[in-house]
Scaffold this active site. Structure first.
Site, PDB file in Angstrom:
ATOM      1  N   PHE A  34       0.856  -1.195   0.000  1.00 43.70           N
ATOM      2  CA  PHE A  34       0.000   0.000   0.000  1.00 43.70           C
ATOM      3  C   PHE A  34       0.885   1.235   0.000  1.00 43.70           C
ATOM      4  O   PHE A  34       1.764   1.376   0.847  1.00 43.70           O
ATOM      5  CB  PHE A  34      -0.925   0.030   1.222  1.00 43.70           C
ATOM      6  CG  PHE A  34      -1.804   1.253   1.239  1.00 43.70           C
ATOM      7  CD1 PHE A  34      -2.940   1.301   0.446  1.00 43.70           C
ATOM      8  CD2 PHE A  34      -1.489   2.361   2.018  1.00 43.70           C
ATOM      9  CE1 PHE A  34      -3.750   2.434   0.436  1.00 43.70           C
ATOM     10  CE2 PHE A  34      -2.282   3.489   2.004  1.00 43.70           C
ATOM     11  CZ  PHE A  34      -3.422   3.529   1.216  1.00 43.70           C
ATOM     12  N   ASP A  51       9.571   2.280   1.550  1.00 42.30           N
ATOM     13  CA  ASP A  51       8.388   2.997   2.030  1.00 42.30           C
ATOM     14  C   ASP A  51       8.251   2.695   3.522  1.00 42.30           C
ATOM     15  O   ASP A  51       7.774   1.632   3.919  1.00 42.30           O
ATOM     16  CB  ASP A  51       7.154   2.548   1.265  1.00 42.30           C
ATOM     17  CG  ASP A  51       5.896   3.328   1.661  1.00 42.30           C
ATOM     18  OD1 ASP A  51       5.892   3.924   2.753  1.00 42.30           O
ATOM     19  OD2 ASP A  51       4.932   3.334   0.880  1.00 42.30           O
ATOM     20  N   LYS A  99       3.137   9.587   8.839  1.00 39.44           N
ATOM     21  CA  LYS A  99       2.460   9.023  10.002  1.00 39.44           C
ATOM     22  C   LYS A  99       3.117   9.390  11.338  1.00 39.44           C
ATOM     23  O   LYS A  99       2.931  10.486  11.837  1.00 39.44           O
ATOM     24  CB  LYS A  99       2.332   7.505   9.841  1.00 39.44           C
ATOM     25  CG  LYS A  99       1.315   7.093   8.780  1.00 39.44           C
ATOM     26  CD  LYS A  99       1.080   5.599   8.789  1.00 39.44           C
ATOM     27  CE  LYS A  99       0.094   5.147   7.721  1.00 39.44           C
ATOM     28  NZ  LYS A  99      -1.287   5.533   7.970  1.00 39.44           N
TER      29      LYS A  99
END
Length: 427
Positions: A140, A241, A270
């Site tokens: 994702f 990532d 995040k």
């Protein structure tokens, strides 16, 4: 307890907000503190979602709040590209020093994880003069067009949105539990280079060291080194990532520290902002310097409030030794789940480094994923005041993302609720 929804707010939400914005729960937050939150009805919940790995340092950590308030009293926005500010520079310096890799680095800031990924691809393409990008099934990388093209999961992220971006190729992710070894994944890459795209046209390979939405599957030992060798041989940029794995979640500040090699570019977001929106791309200085001035940036990129929060987050991680705490919390959680395996044969796997953990459920005695039981566990936990998230291509994985600052007593309470919820869902 009965989950206290807010019918009036739900009706307003349904009338005002597009249905494409999915909601895991129908509780509406009123306030939060560390690992707890309270809804509009005053009902208290233990938060094992942390805003999807955002508040690793807990809701409203005092040092983060203090830093943001101090910045509020100074200024909230100038756009760094118009009137720059020193703490943007200082945060870049800190990330350049902390991101894995024994080489000169440079950093840019953005606002979201998807935006960080977009910029990483732009930079890799500009530097190499190539277009191709290789990603992995189950990965994702965001909901923008490039982000969802890179994402290896159709539902709900790609379905109905039309043609994806060109020159993006997917490999099977190495996942022994689901029958894909590291050798097989590398073999698929070698076949891709022979059948579909020559390596001289590939700009980047992007990979999550631990897949997030895909099911919390860690990259097997040795796999990153093999990717690194292939990238070095063929002049391909390796992108890690770390949007969900970053900032102490896996027991290291960055998950790539577990693998003994460094990516050329690292994306993060995040947990960096502790609840404030900020993302970053850090990479080899020569690669990062490839785009021309004006080719990177954004109006809100590196917003002063997010920058201030990020400095405080890095301080808290170091001062409270949250990497070590992640290891302790994850160890206790996995031990508790392991102790249930005799009672719950549906548990097929318990995994994850540090406190980036997951438990996967199959129909007992089979290889068939059990998303129904998994969702029942989530619902039972919510009734008992514990917020959980599911994930995985088959929807049969529960992922655990509680703040690393969760007090021991509340953590023990949550483990009791989790065990009761699993047993209740099993029936």
């Amino acid at each position: 307890m009965t989950v206290q929804t807010s019918p009036e707010l739900s009706a307003r939400k349904n009338a005002a907000i597009a249905k494409g914005v999915g909601m895991t729960t129908q509780i509406y937050a009123e306030r939060a503190e560390n690992a707890e939150l309270w809804d509009k009805n005053g009902t208290r919940y233990i938060d094992f979602a942390a805003g999807i790995a955002v508040v690793n340092t807990g809701h409203r950590h005092p040092k983060v709040i203090e830093a943001v308030k101090k910045q509020l009293d100074a200024f909230t926005h100038t756009c760094h590209q118009v009137v720059p500010y020193e703490n943007y520079v200082a945060l870049a310096e800190r990330l350049n020093a902390k991101v894995p890799g024994d080489f000169a680095k440079k950093t840019i800031f953005a606002t979201t994880g998807a935006e960080a990924v977009e910029n990483a691809i732009k930079i890799a393409r500009h530097y190499t003069g190539r277009a191709g990008v290789v990603a992995f099934a189950g990965g994702f990388h965001g909901r923008t067009f490039m982000g969802m093209t890179l994402t290896g999961k159709v539902q709900p992220y790609k379905a109905g949105f039309g043609p994806m971006m060109n020159d993006v190729w997917h490999l099977p992710f190495p996942n022994p539990l689901h029958g894909v070894s590291g050798d097989e994944a590398i073999g698929a890459l070698e076949r891709l280079f022979k059948a579909d795209i020559e390596p001289a046209r590939v700009a980047a390979i992007i990979v999550e060291p631990v897949q997030g939405e895909g099911g919390f599957y860690p990259v097997p030992e040795g796999f990153m080194k093999r990717l690194r060798e292939i990238c070095d041989t063929n002049g391909i940029v390796l992108i890690a990532d770390e949007v969900q794995t970053g900032f102490a979640r896996t027991g290291k500040l960055f998950a790539m520290e577990h693998h003994g090699v460094a990516a050329d570019i690292t994306t993060m977001a995040k947990g960096l902002g502790g609840g404030l929106p900020i993302s970053a791309v850090t990479g080899r200085a020569d690669i990062m310097d490839s785009p021309n001035p004006g080719g990177l940036g954004g109006t809100y990129a590196g917003n002063p409030l997010g920058i201030a929060a990020a400095h405080a987050v890095l301080d808290v991680i170091e001062e409270e030794d949250l990497c070590a705490r992640a290891e302790r919390l994850g160890g206790r959680l996995k031990q508790r789940l392991a102790g249930m395996r005799d009672q719950v044969p549906e548990i097929v796997d318990i995994r994850g480094p540090g406190f980036m953990n997951a438990v996967e459920f199959n129909v007992a005695g089979t290889d068939t994923p059990n998303p129904e039981m998994t969702n029942r566990i989530r619902e039972e936990a919510l009734k008992r005041g514990l917020i959980l998230l599911t994930c995985g291509v088959y929807g049969n994985v529960i992922r655990f993302l509680a703040p690393l600052t969760i007090p021991d007593a509340i953590f023990d309470e949550a483990l009791d609720v989790l065990e009761a919820s699993i047993l209740a869902a099993k029936g």
